[in-house]
Design an enzyme around this catalytic site. Structure first.
Site, PDB file in Angstrom:
ATOM      1  N   HIS A   1       2.343   2.111  -3.114  1.00  0.00           N
ATOM      2  CA  HIS A   1       1.405   3.035  -3.748  1.00  0.00           C
ATOM      3  C   HIS A   1       1.865   4.481  -3.666  1.00  0.00           C
ATOM      4  O   HIS A   1       1.081   5.399  -3.865  1.00  0.00           O
ATOM      5  CB  HIS A   1       0.017   2.891  -3.127  1.00  0.00           C
ATOM      6  CG  HIS A   1      -0.618   1.552  -3.354  1.00  0.00           C
ATOM      7  ND1 HIS A   1      -1.892   1.238  -2.913  1.00  0.00           N
ATOM      8  CD2 HIS A   1      -0.159   0.443  -3.997  1.00  0.00           C
ATOM      9  CE1 HIS A   1      -2.170  -0.010  -3.259  1.00  0.00           C
ATOM     10  NE2 HIS A   1      -1.139  -0.511  -3.907  1.00  0.00           N
TER      11      HIS A   1
ATOM     12  N   ASP B   1       0.865  -1.176   0.000  1.00  0.00           N
ATOM     13  CA  ASP B   1       0.000   0.000   0.000  1.00  0.00           C
ATOM     14  C   ASP B   1       0.903   1.228   0.000  1.00  0.00           C
ATOM     15  O   ASP B   1       2.031   1.158  -0.478  1.00  0.00           O
ATOM     16  CB  ASP B   1      -0.960  -0.031   1.190  1.00  0.00           C
ATOM     17  CG  ASP B   1      -2.308   0.633   0.884  1.00  0.00           C
ATOM     18  OD1 ASP B   1      -2.283   1.813   0.494  1.00  0.00           O
ATOM     19  OD2 ASP B   1      -3.351  -0.015   1.023  1.00  0.00           O
TER      20      ASP B   1
END
Length: 411
Positions: free
Chosen positions: A256, A233
């Site tokens: 991310h 993430d």
């Protein structure tokens, strides 16, 4: 619980934690027996790798923290195997923590307990977490039952333990720690003031769900430097009510990117300001410098600066998404929005693995204002490929941009 007597607040407490399900050793100059030492073995801890030592550890912590000694040390001996289930260490007191820890490898251990927490420190001022060991969250069994990756699995879980939480810990820091395979977020900084993260190494697979490297929430004056983060993430995410956050010299990837948000979900009023991200490198991430907000939210994101960033095959090197949605493009247009203003992107180079290297998707109702793009050189990661810039409802100015051409609304 640690004593709140003010005579204790200037002490330094050294807490040395070693937790492993396999044989492990650690060399530490502070492992010296003296009158200021509080050894967990003296409080009933059993070094068999099977017995839950949470109560013994808490008893040792509480006695050390309330000790009249000026510099008490809580000692967990090396070359021992200690199993430690989810535990909260509470203050106030000044502390130093160093060591190696491994979480229980079965989600069933958390039955009836807070599934969001493994190790947590709350109301501890002057906390110093330092050491060369590894904190292993052993998250695979949590990932295998994650609703994100297995939505049709009966009993799938949306919530998994954060490896280490710092809650209302002021003038504190964490450094020189390796984090591996947290079940969910690796480090959470919430409700803290004057908190520093330095030389932290975080490594989880790119496919691991919701494994943010570091998440900041409701905190001020946070500094994150000289760290290498690989996750499934955001490498670093900045949540609501956070301000004066300085991030520099980060290697991010996979992951991310470094994200502000998401903000405004469920109509919340967002307040994020004075965020600086500089001198960092992104490799193979799904985003680079990102701001994401929900249309239903209100409030503001302002005074943000991204500078001296390098991208290598990043999907969205520069992105603002003011229309963030669980399923992209499916959320209805709303008359509300979080106002994004005074955002500077400066001195950025590298390659984009998507056709749109600069993507500023701002709200029709609450446009982005005072955006600056300057000295940006982004090309395609594909040989002979071309990239473009896309701006919607984004007002500001641009200088020396590649891909070139008008993007921002300059009126």
């Amino acid at each position: 619980m640690c004593s709140s007597n003010s005579s204790y607040t200037m002490k330094t407490l050294a807490l040395l934690l070693i937790l492993s399900l396999t044989n492990a050793s650690i060399s530490c100059a502070r492992l010296i027996s003296n009158a200021n030492s509080f050894n967990v073995l003296d409080y009933g801890a059993t070094a068999d790798g099977i017995t839950d030592n949470s109560k013994a550890f808490l008893n040792a912590w509480n006695h050390a923290c309330s000790s009249s000694a000026r510099s008490p040390e809580l000692i967990i001996p090396p070359n021992k195997i200690f199993l430690l289930n989810p535990v909260m260490f509470s203050g106030p007191c000044n502390s130093e923590i160093s060591g190696k820890l491994v979480a229980p490898n079965s989600p069933s251990i958390w039955s009836g307990q807070d599934a969001s927490q493994w190790l947590a420190f709350k109301y501890v001022s002057g906390l110093y977490v330092d050491g060369l060991g590894t904190i292993d969250g052993q998250g695979k069994e949590w990932w295998d039952q994650s609703c994100r990756h297995h939505p049709n699995l009966q009993g799938c879980t949306k919530l998994a333990p954060t490896a280490m939480k710092f809650i209302s810990c002021n003038k504190s820091s964490i450094s020189n720690i390796n984090f591996v395979n947290s079940s969910q977020t690796h480090i959470l900084v919430r409700g803290c003031n004057d908190f520093k993260v330095d030389h932290v190494f975080i490594q989880s697979p790119g496919y691991s769900p919701n494994t943010d490297g570091i998440h900041i929430q409701s905190s001020q004056s946070v500094t994150i430097t000289n760290s290498n983060i690989s996750s499934g993430d955001d490498c670093i995410s900045i949540g609501d009510h956070s301000s004066y956050v300085n991030i520099s010299d980060i290697h991010c990837g996979p992951g991310h990117g470094i994200s502000i948000g998401s903000l405004g979900k469920s109509g919340n009023f967002a307040q994020v300001e004075n965020i600086n991200v500089r001198n960092s490198f992104f490799s193979g991430t799904t985003n680079g410098a990102r701001i994401k907000t929900w249309q239903v939210g209100t409030g503001y994101v302002r005074d943000i600066r991204f500078e001296n960033l390098e991208f290598d095959s990043v999907d969205n090197p520069i992105i603002i998404d003011q229309n963030y949605c669980d399923v992209r493009g499916t959320c209805k247009e709303m008359p509300t929005g979080v106002h994004i203003s005074n955002v500077v992107y400066e001195n950025m180079t590298g390659t984009s693995s998507t056709d749109i290297a600069i993507n500023l998707n701002c709200s029709n109702s609450v446009p982005c204002t005072d955006i600056t793009l300057q000295h940006i050189q982004l090309t395609s990661a594909t040989p002979k490929g071309k990239v473009t810039a896309y701006c919607k409802n984004a007002h500001g100015q641009q200088y020396g941009i590649e891909p070139d051409g008008p993007c921002l609304i300059t009126s």
